[in-house]
Enzyme design. Structure first.
Site, mmCIF file in Angstrom:
data_model
loop_
_atom_site.group_PDB
_atom_site.id
_atom_site.type_symbol
_atom_site.label_atom_id
_atom_site.label_comp_id
_atom_site.label_asym_id
_atom_site.label_seq_id
_atom_site.Cartn_x
_atom_site.Cartn_y
_atom_site.Cartn_z
ATOM 1 N N LYS A 167 0.848 -1.204 0.000
ATOM 2 C CA LYS A 167 0.000 0.000 0.000
ATOM 3 C C LYS A 167 0.877 1.246 0.000
ATOM 4 C CE LYS A 167 -1.946 2.448 3.210
ATOM 5 N NZ LYS A 167 -1.733 3.751 2.536
ATOM 6 N N GLU A 240 10.215 0.895 10.304
ATOM 7 C CA GLU A 240 11.257 1.880 9.985
ATOM 8 C C GLU A 240 10.619 3.251 10.159
ATOM 9 O OE1 GLU A 240 14.457 1.634 8.872
ATOM 10 O OE2 GLU A 240 14.638 -0.530 8.627
ATOM 11 N N CYS A 274 14.202 10.058 6.038
ATOM 12 C CA CYS A 274 14.285 9.730 7.472
ATOM 13 C C CYS A 274 15.683 9.973 8.021
ATOM 14 C CB CYS A 274 13.856 8.284 7.690
ATOM 15 S SG CYS A 274 14.732 7.122 6.627
ATOM 16 N N GLU A 370 11.449 16.121 14.622
ATOM 17 C CA GLU A 370 11.825 15.990 13.212
ATOM 18 C C GLU A 370 10.900 16.861 12.353
ATOM 19 O OE1 GLU A 370 10.205 12.545 11.256
ATOM 20 O OE2 GLU A 370 12.085 12.177 10.232
HETATM 21 P P1 NAD Z 1 2.716 8.213 8.051
HETATM 22 O O1 NAD Z 1 3.049 7.399 9.242
HETATM 23 O O2 NAD Z 1 1.729 9.298 8.201
HETATM 24 O O3 NAD Z 1 2.121 7.289 6.879
HETATM 25 C C1 NAD Z 1 2.850 6.189 6.354
HETATM 26 C C2 NAD Z 1 1.869 5.167 5.780
HETATM 27 O O4 NAD Z 1 1.055 4.627 6.820
HETATM 28 C C3 NAD Z 1 0.907 5.711 4.728
HETATM 29 O O5 NAD Z 1 0.787 4.755 3.689
HETATM 30 C C4 NAD Z 1 -0.409 5.831 5.503
HETATM 31 O O6 NAD Z 1 -1.549 5.737 4.665
HETATM 32 C C5 NAD Z 1 -0.310 4.637 6.427
HETATM 33 N N1 NAD Z 1 -1.125 4.711 7.650
HETATM 34 C C6 NAD Z 1 -1.653 5.814 8.240
HETATM 35 N N2 NAD Z 1 -2.305 5.460 9.376
HETATM 36 C C7 NAD Z 1 -2.163 4.116 9.505
HETATM 37 C C8 NAD Z 1 -2.590 3.163 10.490
HETATM 38 N N3 NAD Z 1 -3.286 3.512 11.570
HETATM 39 N N4 NAD Z 1 -2.246 1.869 10.312
HETATM 40 C C9 NAD Z 1 -1.510 1.495 9.244
HETATM 41 N N5 NAD Z 1 -1.081 2.336 8.284
HETATM 42 C C10 NAD Z 1 -1.407 3.639 8.418
HETATM 43 O O7 NAD Z 1 4.121 8.739 7.499
HETATM 44 P P2 NAD Z 1 4.388 9.781 6.311
HETATM 45 O O8 NAD Z 1 3.981 11.140 6.768
HETATM 46 O O9 NAD Z 1 3.824 9.238 5.036
HETATM 47 O O10 NAD Z 1 6.000 9.693 6.195
HETATM 48 C C11 NAD Z 1 6.859 10.525 6.906
HETATM 49 C C12 NAD Z 1 7.508 9.793 8.066
HETATM 50 O O11 NAD Z 1 8.120 8.583 7.609
HETATM 51 C C13 NAD Z 1 8.635 10.577 8.723
HETATM 52 O O12 NAD Z 1 8.482 10.545 10.136
HETATM 53 C C14 NAD Z 1 9.904 9.837 8.310
HETATM 54 O O13 NAD Z 1 10.978 9.960 9.216
HETATM 55 C C15 NAD Z 1 9.422 8.442 8.205
HETATM 56 N N6 NAD Z 1 10.291 7.656 7.329
HETATM 57 C C16 NAD Z 1 11.082 6.694 7.866
HETATM 58 C C17 NAD Z 1 11.942 5.965 7.064
HETATM 59 C C18 NAD Z 1 12.841 4.895 7.648
HETATM 60 O O14 NAD Z 1 13.406 4.120 6.874
HETATM 61 N N7 NAD Z 1 13.017 4.830 8.946
HETATM 62 C C19 NAD Z 1 11.983 6.209 5.687
HETATM 63 C C20 NAD Z 1 11.155 7.192 5.162
HETATM 64 C C21 NAD Z 1 10.296 7.908 5.991
#
Ligand code: NAD
Length: 466
Positions: A167, A240, A274, A370
């Site tokens: 997804k 992650e 990230c 962040e």
């Molecule tokens: P997010 O957590 O808002 O969303 C990520 C995904 O989770 C989306 O596909 C969203 O639709 C889904 N989602 C939302 N609510 C959910 C739930 N309750 N259960 C399951 N899935 C759900 O993150 P974002 O805003 O899209 O991304 C930014 C964040 O991602 C930043 O904090 C960044 O640091 C982190 N990030 C981490 C890494 C890593 O490798 N550690 C890499 C890239 C981004």
């Protein structure tokens, strides 16, 4: 161009559509199909049906599918890179770099063995350690590096004999759906399924009883919710999550030589990665000078539409994130001194000029949290113990780096950092063949590398009395 979901080997329409916005000019790139719970259930059911047959397929054949995918990613690199730039905003050369990482990930995993390990073998007993698939994996992605983060989950999962429901994030689904057209030609029906949503199906996917593992990249807040849901039936998870990486410049750094790498390590993808530098610690004896050099360097940066060949930094990827980063900028204006950038240009597009903020310290939100956007705080430290303590004070621990003219001296300090990856004289050097572990609040488990593959396996001991 039209887009389809991938369910049971078929490219299918969604239950509805959402517009996907180009963050560089706020125009609609295309409508993305979105799934509802019925389509989600169909995708999981297809994966469940396909999984026993896929697990029984010889490893070499599963690996051959990954090799074919690497070739397809090469053949379609231009088209996919353009889509990444359009929907993520990243400059086109960096979108090509993402596609090259996709190819490398497929090639790396296609060469991995999962042969049983013989722990003991004599006339009386043979003991083997076997690595078996888990079942159906839900792979849930953020918006910042859609294809790299997808392949980091998909390639090891399918090599290990799992089937996948992927997804993408609601604001950047198009490149993943287009990638799905390649997957449909290579993998048997049901092995890989892709559903898109309007940010409403993640929880249902995680809660589905037929999901054996959730592989998630995203925010720590969402990761915590996933962990709670997964506890209900003890699903395996890889999380992650967010990072707040500290970089420490030791007093001896040659700032003219490293300024470009520090800037790139902090502002790559307009800091929506990230593991970029999110806190820069500089010794008090060099503070003013280093702030000036970095400000002079960053002020040369060209910001704009990632399709423009001269552009180094693109926009913030979506409107909600843009508002969040603007909030950080307003606070930084009040609590620190902006020495570069800090402007919100007139006109369309979610742009903030890459920003350096000095004269603020730990305890300010820009340092402690962040922003996930192009605003870097530069913080003064007294001595190494002080810098290390402050770097480690964060509840997050994704990456960190130490910079010095003497790599050995930097390494000694780097050994003291609490993080999944610690770099010396560089930051955010990622490679699908190198494990990318998490620590503290930045997650659970590891992606990439051989260790990333093992996260998709159940261990079984075969203990035979002869
Ligand atoms: P997010 O957590 O808002 O969303 C990520 C995904 O989770 C989306 O596909 C969203 O639709 C889904 N989602 C939302 N609510 C959910 C739930 N309750 N259960 C399951 N899935 C759900 O993150 P974002 O805003 O899209 O991304 C930014 C964040 O991602 C930043 O904090 C960044 O640091 C982190 N990030 C981490 C890494 C890593 O490798 N550690 C890499 C890239 C981004």
């Amino acid at each position: 161009m039209s887009y389809k979901l991938l369910i049971d080997g078929q490219l299918v329409d969604g239950a509805g559509h959402i517009d996907v916005i180009n963050p560089a000019d706020e125009t609609v790139i295309a409508a993305s199909p979105i799934a509802d719970e019925a389509l989600l259930n169909a995708a999981v059911a297809a994966a469940k049906r396909a999984q026993p047959g896929w697990a029984a397929t010889p490893l070499q054949e599963r690996a051959a599918c990954l090799s074919a995918l690497a070739e397809a990613a090469v053949a379609h690199e231009a088209e996919l890179a353009k889509l990444v730039t359009l929907e993520v905003g990243r400059p086109l050369p960096l979108a090509h770099f993402e596609l090259q990482l996709v190819q490398k990930s497929c090639s790396f995993y296609s060469q991995q063995s999962l042969a049983p390990e013989v722990l003991h073998d004599d006339e009386a007993t043979r003991i083997e350690l076997q690595r078996l698939p888990l079942g159906v994996v839900a792979a849930i992605l953020p918006w910042n590096a859609p294809l790299y983060l997808a392949i980091n989950k998909l390639a090891p999962a399918v090599l290990a004999g799992n089937c996948v429901v992927l997804k993408p994030a609601p604001t950047s689904p198009l490149s993943t759906l287009k990638f799905g057209e390649l997957l449909a030609k290579i993998f048997p029906p049901g092995v890989v399924n892709i559903i898109a949503d309007r940010n409403d199906l993640g929880a249902a996917l995680v809660n589905h009883p037929d999901i054996a593992k959730v592989a998630f990249t995203g925010s720590t807040a969402t990761g915590m919710k996933i962990l709670q849901s997964a506890a209900a039936n003890l699903k395996k998870v890889t999380l992650e999550l967010s990072g707040n990486d500290a970089a420490i410049l030791l007093p001896d750094v040659d700032i003219a030589a490293i300024a470009g790498d520090v800037i790139f390590g902090a502002f790559f993808n307009s800091a929506q990665i990230c593991a970029v530098i999110k806190r820069l610690y500089v010794h008090e004896s060099r503070y003013d000078e280093i702030c000036d050099v970095l400000a002079a360097g960053l002020s040369q940066a060209v910001m704009g539409n990632g399709m423009d060949p001269d552009v180094m930094f693109g926009p913030i990827q979506n409107a909600a994130q843009y508002d969040k980063v603007k909030g950080f900028l307003e606070e930084a204006r009040e609590t620190g001194t902006i020495i570069c950038g800090g402007e919100i240009p007139e006109g369309k597009g979610y742009f903030i000029t890459p920003t350096l903020v000095r004269d603020l310290s730990d305890g300010h939100r820009l340092v402690d949290e962040e922003p996930f956007g192009p605003i870097l705080p530069i913080i003064k430290y007294r001595d190494i113990d002080d810098a290390v303590a402050r770097a480690n004070a964060s509840p997050l621990g994704l990456g960190g780096s130490v910079w010095s003219a003497d790599a050995e001296q930097a390494r000694a300090v780097a050994e003291r950092l609490q993080a999944g990856t610690v770099w010396v004289n560089q930051h955010c050097a990622i490679d699908p063949a190198i494990p990318f572990p998490t620590s503290k609040g930045s997650g659970l488990g590891v992606e990439a590398g051989r260790e990333g593959l093992l996260e998709y396996c159940n261990l079984r001991v075969m203990n035979i009395k002869k």
